[in-house]
Design an enzyme around this catalytic site. Structure first.
Site, PDB file in Angstrom:
ATOM      1  N   THR A 144       5.322  -0.946   0.178  1.00  0.00           N
ATOM      2  CA  THR A 144       4.499   0.259   0.215  1.00  0.00           C
ATOM      3  C   THR A 144       5.363   1.507   0.072  1.00  0.00           C
ATOM      4  O   THR A 144       4.998   2.455  -0.634  1.00  0.00           O
ATOM      5  CB  THR A 144       3.697   0.334   1.529  1.00  0.00           C
ATOM      6  OG1 THR A 144       2.690  -0.679   1.505  1.00  0.00           O
ATOM      7  CG2 THR A 144       3.020   1.687   1.695  1.00  0.00           C
TER       8      THR A 144
ATOM      9  N   PHE B 114       2.552  -5.007  -6.039  1.00  0.00           N
ATOM     10  CA  PHE B 114       1.111  -4.778  -6.159  1.00  0.00           C
ATOM     11  C   PHE B 114       0.682  -3.433  -5.620  1.00  0.00           C
ATOM     12  O   PHE B 114      -0.359  -2.885  -6.006  1.00  0.00           O
ATOM     13  CB  PHE B 114       0.342  -5.910  -5.469  1.00  0.00           C
ATOM     14  CG  PHE B 114       0.235  -5.811  -3.979  1.00  0.00           C
ATOM     15  CD1 PHE B 114      -0.882  -5.262  -3.377  1.00  0.00           C
ATOM     16  CD2 PHE B 114       1.250  -6.292  -3.160  1.00  0.00           C
ATOM     17  CE1 PHE B 114      -0.994  -5.179  -1.996  1.00  0.00           C
ATOM     18  CE2 PHE B 114       1.146  -6.230  -1.787  1.00  0.00           C
ATOM     19  CZ  PHE B 114       0.021  -5.662  -1.188  1.00  0.00           C
ATOM     20  N   LYS B 115       1.489  -2.849  -4.751  1.00  0.00           N
ATOM     21  CA  LYS B 115       1.125  -1.552  -4.174  1.00  0.00           C
ATOM     22  C   LYS B 115       0.995  -0.465  -5.247  1.00  0.00           C
ATOM     23  O   LYS B 115       0.253   0.503  -5.070  1.00  0.00           O
ATOM     24  CB  LYS B 115       2.161  -1.113  -3.141  1.00  0.00           C
ATOM     25  CG  LYS B 115       2.563  -2.181  -2.110  1.00  0.00           C
ATOM     26  CD  LYS B 115       1.446  -2.537  -1.177  1.00  0.00           C
ATOM     27  CE  LYS B 115       1.845  -3.639  -0.217  1.00  0.00           C
ATOM     28  NZ  LYS B 115       2.700  -3.223   0.870  1.00  0.00           N
ATOM     29  N   ASP B 116       1.705  -0.630  -6.370  1.00  0.00           N
ATOM     30  CA  ASP B 116       1.626   0.366  -7.442  1.00  0.00           C
ATOM     31  C   ASP B 116       0.213   0.507  -7.984  1.00  0.00           C
ATOM     32  O   ASP B 116      -0.190   1.597  -8.407  1.00  0.00           O
ATOM     33  CB  ASP B 116       2.549  -0.029  -8.602  1.00  0.00           C
ATOM     34  CG  ASP B 116       4.026   0.134  -8.284  1.00  0.00           C
ATOM     35  OD1 ASP B 116       4.374   1.113  -7.602  1.00  0.00           O
ATOM     36  OD2 ASP B 116       4.820  -0.715  -8.723  1.00  0.00           O
TER      37      ASP B 116
END
Length: 470
Positions: free
Chosen positions: A144, A111-113
């Site tokens: 991250t 999800f960090k993308d």
């Protein structure tokens, strides 16, 4: 839009300023001076927008004064055009109530993308306006680091130094960082926990020697969710999911596996902006400082216990400070004193105002390793979905809540299951394969430096190499 520090004494900055600064000079975190808010009609008009256009609509109030809408649009289309799924963050149905929001279709499968593909482009845009050289210093509990490195590798006038706890991230997570051999990428494995690494990064931002030893030739900034721009970008997928499930006419609940509180705080921001969120479920593993804080007011750090969900193996949740500030009355001086006490003793009791403010929207659950495995098996056996350990923690928490069956509950799927193949295989008997776009990850050369878990060793390492690059 102006931004103020949670600790009250740093100067207010615009969006460009907070993006490049990361942490506030007084040790606090930046937060908007006031929350922009959409009406129900404005939210309804967002239905059906492509993800990049929805992102422009949601983020424009936060970037006003620093980016034109056309500049923001160009950055969003560039950032989200690289995702493997055209929906960027697609929804998958489990059963009549439970849904999965897949946040792992970016280049590093996490999800960090969603935030960091945009943040890298924001850095480049703002640097083009000056002669500055940017030194990014970050800590990662797994995802991250790779997302940030992918976002800035090879970009001019940017160096990135990423700390990870040696031996406490999965092999896929480690290799996604250490096989990027761009000259501006510096991977550091420290002898310690993620909390140790995060504390070093935050200390570096307020270390006078770091501010003066380089002759002012570059500036230090953050890619962790202490950076407001990262958190801002994560607000968008709450709107995307809720709109698909009937918002604003229908309320939605979200279950969020979280360690550092950034992902779930983005949901809080969405609610402040007018999105009809009924409940935010904070799902923790046995490293349960957030569950204890929300359920009993006890924000006390313990010893980190390594688990099969390493991105949640955290005992100090940086972004929780933003909630304490906003929900507790926005008293920066009082919060600064409260946080100084916590930093000295690693123990703190929430005030009545903070507890009451948080309880209006948040609830929490502590999920054991056995319960995590149970959720992974249920998703596989009953829904044909293979999920990673972190997502499983969110799913178990969602299923354990007593919420009206007519209300959709969306669990955030924070990582692709192939990032944790051993845990997934053990739980489900199925071995998740890496997507073809990751290619020969296990055959690539790795490059990183191992350092002792002392602030001085890491500071000197960063200072020497950053000075050489500037």
């Amino acid at each position: 839009m102006k931004y103020i520090s949670t600790r009250g004494s740093a100067a207010a900055l615009d969006f460009e300023g907070v993006t490049l600064a990361g942490l506030a000079s007084d040790g606090g975190l930046y937060i908007p001076e006031s929350w922009p808010r959409f009406s129900d009609n404005e939210i309804a008009e967002m239905a059906g927008l492509p993800y990049a256009e929805l992102a422009v609509r949601i983020m424009a109030p936060f970037t006003a004064g620093s980016l034109t809408e056309e500049e923001l649009r160009g950055l969003c289309h560039a950032a989200y055009g690289s995702f493997a799924h055209d929906a960027v963050t697609p929804l998958v149905q489990f059963d009549q109530q439970h849904w999965l929001l897949e946040l792992f279709h970016g280049p590093t499968l996490a999800f960090k993308d969603v935030a960091l593909q945009l943040l890298g482009r924001l850095f480049e845009n703002f640097l083009s306006r000056s002669d500055d050289h940017l030194t990014i210093v970050g800590a990662t509990s797994g995802d991250t680091g790779s997302a940030a490195i992918d976002a800035v590798a090879g970009r001019e006038r940017i160096d990135i130094f990423m700390l990870h706890p040696e031996g406490r991230v999965s092999e896929v997570q480690r290799r996604q960082m250490t096989t990027v051999l761009a000259p501006n990428v510096h991977n550091i494995a420290i002898d310690g926990s993620f909390d140790d690494a995060q504390a070093m990064v935050k200390r570096m931002f307020t270390d006078p020697s770091m501010a003066t030893s380089h002759g002012g030739r570059f500036r230090i900034t953050a890619v962790n969710s202490i950076n407001w721009a990262r958190l801002m970008a994560q607000v968008v997928y709450y709107f995307a999911a809720a709109l698909q499930l009937g918002a604003p006419q229908r309320k939605i609940a979200f279950s969020v596996p979280t360690g550092n509180f950034g992902d779930v705080f983005a949901g809080y921001v969405a609610a402040q902006m007018g999105l009809p969120i009924e409940r935010l479920i904070v799902a923790t593993n046995v490293n349960d400082i957030l569950h204890r804080a929300l359920s009993s007011g006890d924000y006390s750090a313990g010893t980190v216990t390594p688990t099969a969900a390493p991105s949640m193996d955290i005992q100090v949740s940086s972004n929780f400070e933003r909630l304490l500030f906003d929900a507790g009355g926005r008293d920066g001086a009082a919060l600064a004193e409260q946080m100084r006490g916590f930093e000295a003793s690693k123990a703190m009791q929430l005030t009545n105002a903070q507890r009451e403010g948080a309880s209006a929207l948040f609830t929490s659950a502590r999920v054991t390793p056995e319960e995590m495995v149970k959720a992974m098996r249920w998703a596989s056996d009953h829904c044909g979905e293979i999920i990673d350990p972190h997502t499983a923690i969110g799913l178990y928490a969602a299923c354990s809540m007593e919420i009206d069956a007519a209300m959709p509950i969306v669990t955030l799927a924070t990582a692709h299951p192939a990032k944790f193949p051993d845990a997934v295989s053990e739980a489900t008997g199925q071995h998740p394969e890496l997507p073809a776009r990751l290619g020969n990850l296990f055959e690539r050369e790795e490059r990183f430096d191992s350092l002792p878990g002392t602030y001085e060793a890491v500071r000197d390492y960063v200072a020497q190499r950053a000075t050489e690059s500037a």
